[in-house]
Scaffold this active site. Structure first.
Site, PDB file in Angstrom:
ATOM      1  N   GLU A  18      37.411  58.246  28.636  1.00 44.53           N
ATOM      2  CA  GLU A  18      36.217  58.730  28.022  1.00 44.53           C
ATOM      3  C   GLU A  18      35.028  57.896  28.723  1.00 44.53           C
ATOM      4  O   GLU A  18      34.885  56.781  28.558  1.00 44.53           O
ATOM      5  CB  GLU A  18      36.229  58.355  26.323  1.00 44.53           C
ATOM      6  CG  GLU A  18      34.819  58.749  25.841  1.00 44.53           C
ATOM      7  CD  GLU A  18      35.178  58.697  24.293  1.00 44.53           C
ATOM      8  OE1 GLU A  18      36.215  59.153  23.692  1.00 44.53           O
ATOM      9  OE2 GLU A  18      34.422  58.004  23.526  1.00 44.53           O
ATOM     10  N   HIS A  94      31.854  66.031  23.966  1.00 44.58           N
ATOM     11  CA  HIS A  94      31.905  65.796  22.769  1.00 44.58           C
ATOM     12  C   HIS A  94      30.843  66.647  22.174  1.00 44.58           C
ATOM     13  O   HIS A  94      29.511  66.969  22.523  1.00 44.58           O
ATOM     14  CB  HIS A  94      31.699  64.668  22.268  1.00 44.58           C
ATOM     15  CG  HIS A  94      32.991  63.625  22.582  1.00 44.58           C
ATOM     16  ND1 HIS A  94      33.127  62.315  22.273  1.00 44.58           N
ATOM     17  CD2 HIS A  94      34.004  64.024  23.321  1.00 44.58           C
ATOM     18  CE1 HIS A  94      34.225  61.863  22.866  1.00 44.58           C
ATOM     19  NE2 HIS A  94      34.925  62.975  23.477  1.00 44.58           N
ATOM     20  N   ALA A 144      32.412  67.135  10.092  1.00 45.43           N
ATOM     21  CA  ALA A 144      33.034  67.812  11.423  1.00 45.43           C
ATOM     22  C   ALA A 144      33.847  69.103  11.173  1.00 45.43           C
ATOM     23  O   ALA A 144      33.973  69.915  12.190  1.00 45.43           O
ATOM     24  CB  ALA A 144      33.874  66.901  12.327  1.00 45.43           C
ATOM     25  N   GLN A 233      32.717  40.695  22.363  1.00 45.72           N
ATOM     26  CA  GLN A 233      33.394  42.074  21.722  1.00 45.72           C
ATOM     27  C   GLN A 233      34.132  41.866  20.308  1.00 45.72           C
ATOM     28  O   GLN A 233      34.331  42.671  19.858  1.00 45.72           O
ATOM     29  CB  GLN A 233      33.915  42.756  22.649  1.00 45.72           C
ATOM     30  CG  GLN A 233      33.041  43.457  23.871  1.00 45.72           C
ATOM     31  CD  GLN A 233      33.806  43.866  24.996  1.00 45.72           C
ATOM     32  OE1 GLN A 233      35.180  43.864  25.277  1.00 45.72           O
ATOM     33  NE2 GLN A 233      33.233  44.817  25.791  1.00 45.72           N
TER      34      GLN A 233
END
Ligand code: FAD
Length: 305
Positions: A18, A94, A144, A233
């Site tokens: 992705e 997307h 969605a 992160q």
């Protein structure tokens, strides 16, 4: 080729990737060069995320505010076209509800079909910066599942549709059961497969898939992984994606926080182990969130595919 056919026909496991569209100013060649290192592993497709316009309210001399829209990134449609032209592989744009009405979504679907795109991921989309709750565009879609219905209505056969799922629950859902029931609505509306949010504990993923199956969700579930690459992160990813990072991984990263190379290595090793375990459990496809960085994912793919 549709993703459902790629999954069914795959003789051996394969990776998918992705990417996030580049910021304005990056050239097509720079984009393609950043993707080229992945081609060694023959990914059958690449997902391209979609980002709604940023909205700013600029104060005016008379005390009022003027609404100004801006777009930071190249569109997913342009990026898909560039990748298909150069590498001759499938692209999966997307498609998000956020910031678009039904007419605009219809136009996008037309563009996808025109380019020969036959796969997409249907999503509600992130909230606008500063927005606590998602606000649907007037004349657009709220969930969605409504977008999946709209894509099927546009052309019942043109697109293989993926939808998102959250092994640790979507941050707005009251509980995982409710979230899984909402996931089923997307599948019932016509989604062909599911792709998950990143997770760092495979047990959480396997339990999630078991609960989906118990709910009658029978489409393929593709696990999504991301190697941690910086000490920051371990705070940023839980904040941004509402997920847990296992204690063991957190401790290792904290212990080596001052050593960038060591943290990078730890994140890569963890993701590699997760990948190996998923493949050993019979998952044919593992999806990697590259988030603009090729090196660590390439290192993992080199060991596996
Ligand atoms: P939905 O499936 O609509 O669910 C949203 C929430 O509403 C959930 O809590 C769900 O339980 C609930 N819900 C769903 N249906 C109903 C219903 N009928 N009644 C009541 N509640 C309901 N964001 C982007 O902006 N661009 C991207 O490209 C992008 N790509 C992504 C790719 C993946 C694989 C994943 C996992 C996420 C991605 N996101 C992206 C983020 C995603 O848009 C956000 O997580 C968003 O908040 C939810 O999207 P969704 O499609 O899962 O929404």
């Amino acid at each position: 080729m549709k993703i459902s056919q790629i999954i069914t026909g795959a003789g051996k496991p394969f990776p998918s990737l992705e990417i996030v569209p580049p910021l304005r100013g990056i050239t097509k060649n720079q984009l393609l060069d950043s993707i080229r290192p992945f081609m060694e592993f023959n990914p059958p497709y690449i997902n391209v995320t979609s980002h709604r316009d940023e909205i700013e309210y600029v104060p005016q001399a008379d005390g009022s505010f003027r609404k100004v829209a801006s777009r930071k990134r190249i569109s997913e449609t342009a990026v898909c076209g560039a990748i298909m032209g150069e590498f001759h592989i499938e692209t999966v744009p997307h498609l998000i509800c956020g910031g678009a009405d039904a007419f605009q979504i219809d136009n996008l679907l037309n563009d996808f079909r025109f380019l020969g795109i036959s796969n997409l991921v249907a999503l509600r989309g992130d909230c606008l910066t500063g927005e606590k709750r998602f606000t649907p565009t007037p004349g657009g879609y709220r969930y969605a599942s409504e977008l999946v219905e709209a894509v099927r209505k546009f052309d019942s056969d043109a697109f293989c549709i993926g939808v998102a799922a959250y092994p640790e629950k979507h941050f707005e859902a009251a509980n995982l059961d409710t979230d899984i029931r909402n996931l089923k609505k997307k599948v019932d509306a016509g989604a062909d497969y599911i792709i998950t949010q990143m997770f760092f504990d495979n047990k959480v993923f396997y339990d999630f898939v078991d609960r989906c199956r118990a709910e009658g969700i029978d489409v393929p579930v593709i696990p999504g992984l991301k190697p941690i690459s910086t000490p920051k992160q371990i705070q940023l990813l839980p904040e941004a994606f509402s997920l847990d990072i296992p204690v063991e991984l957190t401790r290792e990263i904290e212990k080596h926080a001052a050593d960038k190379a060591a943290v990078y290595q730890i994140g890569q090793e963890w993701c590699l182990e997760q990948s190996r375990d998923l493949l050993a459990h019979g998952y044919k496809s593992v999806h990697y969130y590259t988030m603009g960085k090729a090196d660590n994912v390439v290192g993992i793919l080199r060991e596996l595919f």
